[in-house]
Scaffold this motif. Structure first.
Motif, PDB file in Angstrom:
ATOM      1  N   ARG A  63       0.808  -1.216   0.000  1.00 20.68           N
ATOM      2  CA  ARG A  63       0.000   0.000   0.000  1.00 20.68           C
ATOM      3  C   ARG A  63       0.845   1.273   0.000  1.00 20.68           C
ATOM      4  N   SER A  64       2.146   1.139  -0.127  1.00 19.22           N
ATOM      5  CA  SER A  64       3.034   2.284   0.043  1.00 19.22           C
ATOM      6  C   SER A  64       3.909   2.489  -1.190  1.00 19.22           C
ATOM      7  N   ARG A  65       4.028   3.746  -1.602  1.00 19.90           N
ATOM      8  CA  ARG A  65       4.798   4.082  -2.799  1.00 19.90           C
ATOM      9  C   ARG A  65       6.194   4.612  -2.485  1.00 19.90           C
ATOM     10  N   SER A  66       6.510   4.767  -1.217  1.00 15.67           N
ATOM     11  CA  SER A  66       7.832   5.263  -0.837  1.00 15.67           C
ATOM     12  C   SER A  66       8.201   4.699   0.523  1.00 15.67           C
ATOM     13  N   PRO A  67       9.477   4.706   0.864  1.00 19.09           N
ATOM     14  CA  PRO A  67       9.878   4.225   2.193  1.00 19.09           C
ATOM     15  C   PRO A  67       9.208   5.017   3.320  1.00 19.09           C
ATOM     16  N   GLU A  68       9.053   6.328   3.104  1.00 17.69           N
ATOM     17  CA  GLU A  68       8.420   7.161   4.128  1.00 17.69           C
ATOM     18  C   GLU A  68       6.962   6.771   4.317  1.00 17.69           C
ATOM     19  N   ALA A  69       6.262   6.570   3.209  1.00 17.59           N
ATOM     20  CA  ALA A  69       4.857   6.163   3.287  1.00 17.59           C
ATOM     21  C   ALA A  69       4.731   4.784   3.922  1.00 17.59           C
ATOM     22  N   LEU A  70       5.675   3.897   3.626  1.00 15.03           N
ATOM     23  CA  LEU A  70       5.626   2.548   4.193  1.00 15.03           C
ATOM     24  C   LEU A  70       5.698   2.615   5.722  1.00 15.03           C
ATOM     25  N   LEU A  71       6.627   3.404   6.234  1.00 15.98           N
ATOM     26  CA  LEU A  71       6.758   3.503   7.685  1.00 15.98           C
ATOM     27  C   LEU A  71       5.536   4.149   8.312  1.00 15.98           C
ATOM     28  N   ALA A  72       4.995   5.184   7.660  1.00 16.74           N
ATOM     29  CA  ALA A  72       3.792   5.840   8.197  1.00 16.74           C
ATOM     30  C   ALA A  72       2.617   4.866   8.210  1.00 16.74           C
ATOM     31  N   ASN A  73       2.436   4.153   7.105  1.00 16.88           N
ATOM     32  CA  ASN A  73       1.329   3.195   7.034  1.00 16.88           C
ATOM     33  C   ASN A  73       1.503   2.055   8.029  1.00 16.88           C
TER      34      ASN A  73
END
Length: 321
Positions: free
Chosen positions: A62-72
């Motif tokens: 569900r994440s398009r970037s490392p930052e989004a992955l950690l937030a999600n």
């Protein structure tokens, strides 16, 4: 005669200020509260390992970037932990929006809605979830809108009446005025001072908020938080809710004696004042050095622990790969 914890439960809703499932089972609170510091502590103690890995698995596609992955992954983790806690209590769990969003109403709204939606998707009834937001002006405005949408909120890091009043005027479900952190500030200013329970500035602040809300017929729940000792807890017995750490819950459970509630609604009512404007709230905060400093410090501390939580997730992700 029952112990002080059982007596306290007769006068206030007791809330566990922890993510420790063993403590929650032991003390049988009605509700539970979490924040980044509590969640980090539970993970560092080796709890919720399955939820940690499952959150990363859920977030990756569900994440398009490392930052989004950690937030999600962080969001999924705190919701999953909230789900585990809800299985142990009959009431509500509070889940916090990241402190980095404390001055961004729109970002807070988006994150709060996403957290709430995940609970619903996992089969949790909406009335069992409180979205926890720092009581900045921007956070209060986000909570105003969320309450209109039926998403109940817990406004935290409250250090004076102005903050609490603005929350009540916004229709917020619950406020968490802090006790111990107020005392910490005053003790640093006057290291030689000694405060009894009835002169404790944190206790007095919560009593002021409680009485103001009752006198003006605000339905907002007052949940005192951040206790440093048993005397503070007992001095606020009768407050709507008290969120208490496992250490102090244990002291209450082991203590005998007769508990007389310190707070009660006297039934007297007054016409509520006109709502605080943004300018008025900011000015009253500006005039209160303690509240200004402790709010800023609290946001920084929660953000620091959020970053540690993200680092822990990042480390676990590398190990899984």
């Amino acid at each position: 005669m029952s112990n002080l914890l059982e007596q306290l439960k007769q006068h206030s809703v007791v809330v566990a200020d922890t993510g420790d499932l063993a403590a929650i089972k032991r003390f049988a609170p009605q509700d539970a509260t979490t924040n980044p510091s509590i969640i980090l502590k539970a993970l560092q103690a080796g709890q919720y390992p399955q939820q940690l890995d499952a959150a990363l698995d859920w977030a990756q596609p569900r994440s398009r970037s490392p930052e989004a992955l950690l937030a999600n992954a962080c969001d999924r983790l705190v919701v999953s932990m909230g789900l585990e806690i809800l299985e142990q209590i009959p009431g509500k769990v509070s889940t916090e929006v990241p402190a980095a969003l404390s001055f961004d109403t729109h970002a807070t709204l988006a994150r709060a809605r996403a957290l709430y939606a995940q609970y619903l998707e996992l089969g949790v009834a909406g009335e069992r979830v409180l979205i926890k937001i720092a009581a900045t002006w921007e956070g209060i405005q986000a909570a105003r809108q969320l309450e209109r949408e039926g998403i109940r909120c817990n406004l935290t890091l409250i250090f004076n009446l102005a903050q609490a009043r603005a929350c009540a005027e916004a229709g917020v479900y619950l406020v968490s005025p802090f006790v111990g952190r107020i005392l910490d500030w005053h003790q640093r200013q006057a290291p030689d001072s000694r405060f009894s329970a009835d002169s404790d500035p944190g206790v007095l602040s919560v009593r002021q908020i409680y009485r103001f809300f009752k006198q003006h017929d605000y339905p907002t729940v007052v949940m005192a938080a951040s206790f440093r000792n048993l005397e503070q807890v007992l001095a606020l017995g009768g407050c709507d809710r008290l969120t208490i750490s496992p250490a102090l819950l244990a002291e209450l459970a082991e203590a005998e004696g007769r508990l007389t509630p310190a707070l009660a609604d006297d039934g007297q009512r007054q016409v509520a004042p006109a709502p605080l404007s943004e300018d008025a709230l900011r000015w009253q905060m500006n005039e209160d050095a303690m509240a200004t400093e402790k709010l800023a410090e609290g946001i920084r501390q929660f953000h620091a622990d959020q970053l540690k939580l993200e680092a822990l997730l990042s480390e676990r992700l590398r190990a899984l790969r």
